[in-house]
Design a protein around this motif. Sequence first.
Motif, PDB file in Angstrom:
ATOM      1  N   ALA A  10       0.370  -0.775   0.063  1.00 17.97           N
ATOM      2  CA  ALA A  10      -0.071   0.058  -0.058  1.00 17.97           C
ATOM      3  C   ALA A  10       0.928   0.947  -0.135  1.00 17.97           C
ATOM      4  O   ALA A  10       0.534   2.860  -0.733  1.00 17.97           O
ATOM      5  N   LEU A  11       2.111   1.155   0.859  1.00 24.47           N
ATOM      6  CA  LEU A  11       2.249   2.392   0.695  1.00 24.47           C
ATOM      7  C   LEU A  11       3.713   2.887  -0.577  1.00 24.47           C
ATOM      8  O   LEU A  11       3.860   3.615  -0.818  1.00 24.47           O
ATOM      9  N   TRP A  12       3.660   1.428  -1.056  1.00 24.50           N
ATOM     10  CA  TRP A  12       4.547   1.493  -1.837  1.00 24.50           C
ATOM     11  C   TRP A  12       3.208   2.468  -3.167  1.00 24.50           C
ATOM     12  O   TRP A  12       3.715   3.081  -3.989  1.00 24.50           O
ATOM     13  N   GLY A  13       2.876   1.478  -3.532  1.00 21.28           N
ATOM     14  CA  GLY A  13       0.860   2.245  -4.745  1.00 21.28           C
ATOM     15  C   GLY A  13       1.232   3.679  -3.858  1.00 21.28           C
ATOM     16  O   GLY A  13       0.850   4.632  -4.712  1.00 21.28           O
ATOM     17  N   ARG A  14       0.665   3.558  -3.005  1.00 25.60           N
ATOM     18  CA  ARG A  14       1.155   5.726  -2.473  1.00 25.60           C
ATOM     19  C   ARG A  14       1.842   5.957  -3.058  1.00 25.60           C
ATOM     20  O   ARG A  14       1.701   7.325  -3.763  1.00 25.60           O
ATOM     21  N   SER A  15       2.940   6.146  -3.504  1.00 23.61           N
ATOM     22  CA  SER A  15       4.113   6.443  -3.824  1.00 23.61           C
ATOM     23  C   SER A  15       4.119   6.828  -5.138  1.00 23.61           C
ATOM     24  O   SER A  15       4.473   7.264  -5.972  1.00 23.61           O
ATOM     25  N   LYS A  16       4.158   5.687  -5.446  1.00 28.92           N
ATOM     26  CA  LYS A  16       4.216   5.142  -7.140  1.00 28.92           C
ATOM     27  C   LYS A  16       2.767   6.762  -7.580  1.00 28.92           C
ATOM     28  O   LYS A  16       2.714   6.800  -8.938  1.00 28.92           O
ATOM     29  N   ALA A  17       1.582   6.455  -7.081  1.00 24.34           N
ATOM     30  CA  ALA A  17      -0.011   6.965  -7.556  1.00 24.34           C
ATOM     31  C   ALA A  17       0.124   8.386  -7.490  1.00 24.34           C
ATOM     32  O   ALA A  17       0.346   8.842  -6.075  1.00 24.34           O
ATOM     33  N   SER A  18       0.509   9.486  -8.692  1.00 24.97           N
ATOM     34  CA  SER A  18       1.065  10.932  -8.592  1.00 24.97           C
ATOM     35  C   SER A  18      -0.085  11.002  -8.955  1.00 24.97           C
ATOM     36  O   SER A  18      -0.177  11.078 -10.685  1.00 24.97           O
TER      37      SER A  18
END
Length: 100
Positions: free
Chosen positions: A66-74
Amino acid sequence: MPRPARAYVELSTGLMLFIAAGVFAVTGLFVLILALVKALAVLLNSEALAALIVGGLFALIAIALALWGRSKASLSGLEPTRTERQLRQDAGIITERVGE
């Protein structure tokens, strides 16, 4: 049956088969996780401790993803910069033609 109707039937059949495959895949994953808990319980002599360990591991994996996805979603990548540039260029062309 008309050709477009047959295409819709084939599409809906394909989607139903994908959904069924997903249900079976998730069920299989749950069974494998349960087997992991049972195997760990045999080693630890405690099913509760084994469930906590496996559940905690999966929770950590979920948090990391989830944290990785949040960092990739811009949202900045969704800004219409090309559209803005094209509109400015079109406005410039219209201004030139009106001024003539």
